[in-house]
Design a protein around this motif. Sequence first.
Motif, short mmCIF file in Angstrom:
data_model
loop_
_atom_site.label_atom_id
_atom_site.label_comp_id
_atom_site.label_asym_id
_atom_site.label_seq_id
_atom_site.Cartn_x
_atom_site.Cartn_y
_atom_site.Cartn_z
N ASN A 4 -33.62 -83.73 -32.29
CA ASN A 4 -32.25 -83.78 -31.81
C ASN A 4 -31.34 -83.22 -32.90
N GLU A 5 -31.25 -81.91 -32.97
CA GLU A 5 -30.50 -81.26 -34.04
C GLU A 5 -29.25 -80.62 -33.46
N SER A 6 -28.11 -80.82 -34.12
CA SER A 6 -26.91 -80.12 -33.63
C SER A 6 -26.70 -78.88 -34.49
N ASN A 12 -24.32 -77.00 -41.58
CA ASN A 12 -23.76 -77.68 -42.75
C ASN A 12 -24.81 -77.87 -43.84
N ARG A 13 -26.00 -78.25 -43.44
CA ARG A 13 -27.06 -78.46 -44.44
C ARG A 13 -27.48 -77.13 -45.07
N ILE A 14 -27.59 -76.11 -44.23
CA ILE A 14 -27.98 -74.79 -44.76
C ILE A 14 -26.94 -74.31 -45.77
N ARG A 15 -25.67 -74.49 -45.43
CA ARG A 15 -24.57 -74.07 -46.33
C ARG A 15 -24.66 -74.84 -47.65
N LEU A 45 -41.86 -69.74 -36.86
CA LEU A 45 -42.03 -70.89 -35.97
C LEU A 45 -40.97 -71.94 -36.29
N GLY A 46 -40.18 -72.32 -35.29
CA GLY A 46 -39.05 -73.22 -35.55
C GLY A 46 -37.96 -72.47 -36.28
N CYS A 47 -37.62 -71.30 -35.75
CA CYS A 47 -36.72 -70.37 -36.46
C CYS A 47 -35.28 -70.85 -36.50
N GLY A 48 -34.90 -71.80 -35.64
CA GLY A 48 -33.53 -72.29 -35.61
C GLY A 48 -32.55 -71.18 -35.31
N SER A 49 -31.47 -71.13 -36.06
CA SER A 49 -30.43 -70.14 -35.81
C SER A 49 -30.67 -68.85 -36.59
N GLY A 50 -31.88 -68.69 -37.15
CA GLY A 50 -32.22 -67.41 -37.78
C GLY A 50 -31.71 -67.27 -39.19
N ASN A 51 -31.68 -68.41 -39.86
CA ASN A 51 -31.16 -68.45 -41.23
C ASN A 51 -31.83 -67.43 -42.16
N PHE A 52 -33.14 -67.20 -41.93
CA PHE A 52 -33.88 -66.33 -42.84
C PHE A 52 -34.29 -65.01 -42.18
N ASP A 71 -29.67 -73.99 -27.94
CA ASP A 71 -28.38 -73.81 -28.64
C ASP A 71 -28.57 -73.01 -29.93
N LEU A 72 -29.61 -73.38 -30.69
CA LEU A 72 -29.83 -72.67 -31.96
C LEU A 72 -30.23 -71.22 -31.71
N LEU A 73 -31.05 -70.99 -30.67
CA LEU A 73 -31.44 -69.61 -30.35
C LEU A 73 -30.24 -68.79 -29.88
N VAL A 108 -40.55 -73.01 -41.58
CA VAL A 108 -39.68 -73.54 -42.63
C VAL A 108 -39.01 -74.81 -42.13
N TYR A 109 -39.38 -75.93 -42.72
CA TYR A 109 -38.83 -77.24 -42.35
C TYR A 109 -38.85 -77.46 -40.84
N SER A 110 -39.96 -77.17 -40.21
CA SER A 110 -40.02 -77.38 -38.77
C SER A 110 -41.40 -77.79 -38.26
N TYR A 112 -43.38 -80.01 -38.98
CA TYR A 112 -43.65 -81.45 -38.89
C TYR A 112 -43.17 -82.07 -37.58
N TYR A 113 -42.54 -81.27 -36.73
CA TYR A 113 -42.15 -81.79 -35.42
C TYR A 113 -43.29 -81.71 -34.41
N THR A 114 -44.40 -81.10 -34.80
CA THR A 114 -45.51 -81.02 -33.84
C THR A 114 -46.07 -82.40 -33.51
C1 LIG Z 1 -34.50 -78.18 -39.91
S1 LIG Z 1 -34.51 -76.95 -38.65
C2 LIG Z 1 -35.13 -75.53 -39.54
C3 LIG Z 1 -34.71 -74.24 -38.91
C4 LIG Z 1 -35.08 -72.98 -39.69
N1 LIG Z 1 -36.52 -72.83 -39.86
C5 LIG Z 1 -34.38 -72.97 -41.04
O1 LIG Z 1 -35.04 -73.26 -42.04
O2 LIG Z 1 -33.17 -72.71 -41.05
C6 LIG Z 1 -35.90 -77.43 -37.64
C7 LIG Z 1 -36.11 -76.49 -36.47
O3 LIG Z 1 -37.29 -76.87 -35.77
C8 LIG Z 1 -37.03 -76.71 -34.38
N2 LIG Z 1 -37.99 -77.54 -33.62
C9 LIG Z 1 -38.05 -78.89 -33.58
N3 LIG Z 1 -39.07 -79.30 -32.81
C10 LIG Z 1 -39.66 -78.17 -32.33
C11 LIG Z 1 -40.77 -77.92 -31.47
N4 LIG Z 1 -41.49 -78.92 -30.95
N5 LIG Z 1 -41.10 -76.65 -31.21
C12 LIG Z 1 -40.38 -75.61 -31.73
N6 LIG Z 1 -39.32 -75.79 -32.55
C13 LIG Z 1 -38.96 -77.05 -32.86
C14 LIG Z 1 -35.59 -77.12 -34.22
O4 LIG Z 1 -34.98 -76.72 -33.02
C15 LIG Z 1 -34.96 -76.52 -35.46
O5 LIG Z 1 -34.51 -75.22 -35.25
#
Ligand SMILES: C[S@@+](CC[C@H](N)C(=O)[O-])C[C@H]1O[C@@H](n2cnc3c(N)ncnc32)[C@H](O)[C@@H]1O
Length: 252
Positions: A4-6, A12-15, A45-52, A71-73, A108-110, A112-114
């Motif tokens: 549940n990420e806004s 804010n955390r990336i900044r 994988l888990g690219c979020g808003s494309g920070n990198f 939302d992030l995509l 990157v930081y993602s 672990y949601y698996t």
């Molecule tokens: C902390 S953010 C990191 C985003 C990006 N990798 C970065 O470093 O800026 C975690 C990301 O994992 C994604 N995420 C969480 N659970 C996921 C899942 N089951 N499958 C794919 N993406 C997932 C979130 O939507 C979020 O974009």
Amino acid sequence: MEYNESVSDLENRIRAHKRFSKTSLEKVLKACLDHVHNNSKILDLGCGSGNFYELFASKAQCYVGIDISKDLLQEFSCKRQQGALLINSSMDALPVFQHGSFDAIFSVYSIYYTMRPVDLVKNLHSLLSDDGYLFVVGPSKSTHAVEINEFCKKIIVGKGPVVKKNVRIDNFHSKIVPEIFRRFSTANLDEVDGSLYFPSSEEWAKYVCSTPQVRECSDLHAEELLARATEYSETNNCLLVSKYITVVTARK
Ligand SMILES: C[S@@+](CC[C@H](N)C(=O)[O-])C[C@H]1O[C@@H](n2cnc3c(N)ncnc32)[C@H](O)[C@@H]1O
């Protein structure tokens, strides 16, 4: 481990990481990219808003970003350049790609949601080309934001502190990392000091209140939470969030 990420909390955390961190994630990822040849096919994988994205694109002939958050995509697609393919999907139900489709996979930081670490690592292994690399970046097991734990324990009354955060770190270090070491021909784990040094209590509080960990253990409204965090930082002279970054580099 529901996600549940806004957008604003993540931004804010990336900044904050860019401005106040001892080692930037950019630096860490640039070192990873030294292993990756030009014109590679890269999966984020888990690219979020494309920070990198720009960093990965510098080595990519083809870039695929996958994320569960629409939302992030959406945010990503506003700033991406031509050539990126963005897919809205869970990492636990990935679209079908051919075996060996990617030369490098980053998470990157993602990761672990698996919910299915063994299946996911097996899948990522099969998606890599013969000499492909998997790079997984996440929180360290030993030094991860003890200051935030203390804040949660002392100040916040509510759902009970820090349980969910430990679930993510446990999933990462007890299940995912060992599975990568089992399945890949070579794997290394490095720990990098990525601690954040904030210039003011307001900045400390803003960061701390944007973490999933604090949101999950608090029933307070955002404004009250921020006020308590600011007061906590001032009273305890706490301007640090100590964080080590775990980087796993694995070769197929
Ligand atoms: C902390 S953010 C990191 C985003 C990006 N990798 C970065 O470093 O800026 C975690 C990301 O994992 C994604 N995420 C969480 N659970 C996921 C899942 N089951 N499958 C794919 N993406 C997932 C979130 O939507 C979020 O974009």
